[in-house]
Design an enzyme around this catalytic site. Structure first.
Site, mmCIF file in Angstrom:
data_model
loop_
_atom_site.group_PDB
_atom_site.id
_atom_site.type_symbol
_atom_site.label_atom_id
_atom_site.label_comp_id
_atom_site.label_asym_id
_atom_site.label_seq_id
_atom_site.Cartn_x
_atom_site.Cartn_y
_atom_site.Cartn_z
ATOM 1 N N ALA A 75 0.820 -1.218 0.000
ATOM 2 C CA ALA A 75 0.000 0.000 0.000
ATOM 3 C C ALA A 75 0.854 1.269 0.000
ATOM 4 O O ALA A 75 0.446 2.291 -0.540
ATOM 5 C CB ALA A 75 -0.946 0.000 1.199
ATOM 6 N N GLN A 184 -6.676 -0.690 5.287
ATOM 7 C CA GLN A 184 -7.318 -1.219 6.497
ATOM 8 C C GLN A 184 -8.809 -1.493 6.281
ATOM 9 O O GLN A 184 -9.493 -1.915 7.205
ATOM 10 C CB GLN A 184 -7.153 -0.217 7.653
ATOM 11 C CG GLN A 184 -5.720 0.070 8.038
ATOM 12 C CD GLN A 184 -5.082 -1.031 8.877
ATOM 13 O OE1 GLN A 184 -5.709 -2.041 9.187
ATOM 14 N NE2 GLN A 184 -3.829 -0.850 9.247
ATOM 15 N N ALA A 205 -1.765 -6.759 0.950
ATOM 16 C CA ALA A 205 -2.163 -8.138 1.265
ATOM 17 C C ALA A 205 -1.980 -8.461 2.742
ATOM 18 O O ALA A 205 -2.774 -9.198 3.327
ATOM 19 C CB ALA A 205 -1.355 -9.117 0.417
ATOM 20 N N CYS A 329 4.218 1.964 11.995
ATOM 21 C CA CYS A 329 5.169 2.753 11.216
ATOM 22 C C CYS A 329 5.731 3.900 12.037
ATOM 23 O O CYS A 329 6.707 4.518 11.668
ATOM 24 C CB CYS A 329 4.489 3.290 9.966
ATOM 25 S SG CYS A 329 3.720 1.965 9.044
#
Length: 405
Positions: A75, A184, A205, A329
């Site tokens: 993503a 999400q 994925a 992150c």
């Protein structure tokens, strides 16, 4: 070593055994190991067939045309390709882009990069406490030179759902492209791109029991969206994303998306009961606050602030549970979550937050145990806190003048 209870599904999910099995079929000499771009022999044709079947599996979940699916490494790459690709291709039409302050860094960082290239970015402020970005906010920010709006469908820290269907109507009427990060959202909420006026959508994925390192970008064919490629070298994926296709990863993503479609609604119902059980139990404690929208959310997330408790200390105390204090992150930093700060939380409350996120292997026993240990940990940490004592004595901490060090 006994492994802790995993409640960090928003960071990543384990690969479903069925997905892993499909992937294994594409790795070794007796499997489909060929290069999907090798057009001259059966090894290549077989790999291409698997890749195209996976494209259909992904498209089916989101009601899109398989030709609108472009494979990426995840993503983050999809977001970069959508934002930079559209901005650079259509720069002559306008240089204004709208996003929000609570997007994932994979959207915010490319926006900063585009600002350096001369684009103007409007960062919408979410609704306090709930984190909603409303259609009204978008409408007020749209201008004739707005070329792109980029908003996430489900927020990765608080689980609040954005009404992208209504926002899509506004952007289409303004002749503005609309990009949605659905990393999400896929497999948790219904996505129908045959009716939604969304031009670009990012997927990953590993958020829905597929492998890491593979994602996709939906790029609408009609009305057509054009992109300036960001990776060059061979013209794969209709020139939008060069590089040899990772058949095993792609097959894994396709399988994961198909499985998600079959179990989605029942799983959401099951997880909502678990989430509600945990939240109802935590409310036995004083000074506990829900971050995010109480109803317009997906069940997989519960973000809670425990006043007078340091989030990092609480996480360390919860040895039996794998939870986080923000997105994976940014959890490597000790800065308070920028998402929670944008919701209007004080530094103290933002620092005292824990994100519990649930998934297919979460059981009721897990929730019972986590509830017990969380309550005990919060009570213990508060006993050690002089601020808690002052609060219990009725002192308004916002009026206290602290000595300078």
């Amino acid at each position: 070593m006994k492994r802790p209870i995993y409640l960090d599904y928003a960071a990543t999910t384990p690969v479903d055994p069925q997905v892993a099995e499909r992937m294994m079929e594409c790795l070794t000499f007796d499997g489909t190991f060929g290069n999907a771009a090798s057009r001259s022999h059966a090894y290549g044709w077989q790999a291409e067939e698997k890749v195209e079947y996976a494209r259909e599996q992904v498209a089916n979940l989101i009601k899109a045309d398989p030709r609108e699916i472009v494979w990426t490494s995840g993503a983050t790459e999809s977001d970069n390709l959508a934002l930079k690709g559209v901005a650079q291709f259509y720069a002559s039409k306008g240089k204004h882009i709208i996003t929000s302050k609570i997007e994932h860094k994979a959207v915010l960082d490319p926006c900063r990069e585009l600002e350096e290239q001369g684009f103007e970015i409007t960062y919408l402020e979410p609704e306090p406490q709930t984190g909603l970005i409303t259609p009204e906010m978008v409408k007020a920010a749209l201008r004739p030179d707005t070329i792109l709006v980029s908003l996430m469908m489900v927020n990765n820290e608080i689980g609040t759902v954005t009404d992208v269907a209504v926002i899509g109507e506004l952007t289409r009427a303004n002749k503005t492209f609309f990009h949605v990060d659905a990393a999400q959202a896929a497999g948790k909420v219904d996505i129908d791109l045959s009716t939604m006026k969304i031009d670009l959508m990012s997927f990953s994925a590993h958020k829905i029991y597929g492998p890491k390192g593979i994602g996709a970008l939906y790029v609408r064919r009609s009305p057509r969206v054009r992109l300036k490629a960001q990776i060059h070298g061979g013209g794969h994926e209709r020139g939008m994303r060069s590089g040899t296709l990772a058949t095993h990863q792609i097959v894994g993503m396709g399988e994961a998306f198909e499985l998600a479609g079959k179990t989605m609604h029942a799983e959401q119902e099951r997880i909502r009961k678990l989430r509600d059980k945990l939240w109802n139990g935590l409310q036995d404690l004083e000074q506990v606050f829900l971050n995010g929208h109480p109803t317009q959310n997906v069940a997989n997330y519960l973000n809670v602030s425990f006043n007078f408790v340091e989030g990092e200390s609480l996480m360390m105390s919860l040895k039996d549970a794998a939870v986080s204090s923000g997105s994976a992150c940014t959890s490597a930093t000790l800065e308070p979550s920028y998402v929670l700060r944008a919701l209007g939380l004080s530094d103290e409350l933002a620092h005292s937050s824990i994100r519990f996120s649930f998934g297919k292997y979460t059981t009721e026993e897990d929730i019972d145990h986590v509830l017990t240990i969380t309550k005990a940990a919060v009570e213990k940490l508060r006993e050690l806190s002089p601020l808690w004592d002052m609060y219990k004595e009725g002192i308004d901490l916002s009026t206290v003048e602290w000595a300078e060090h």
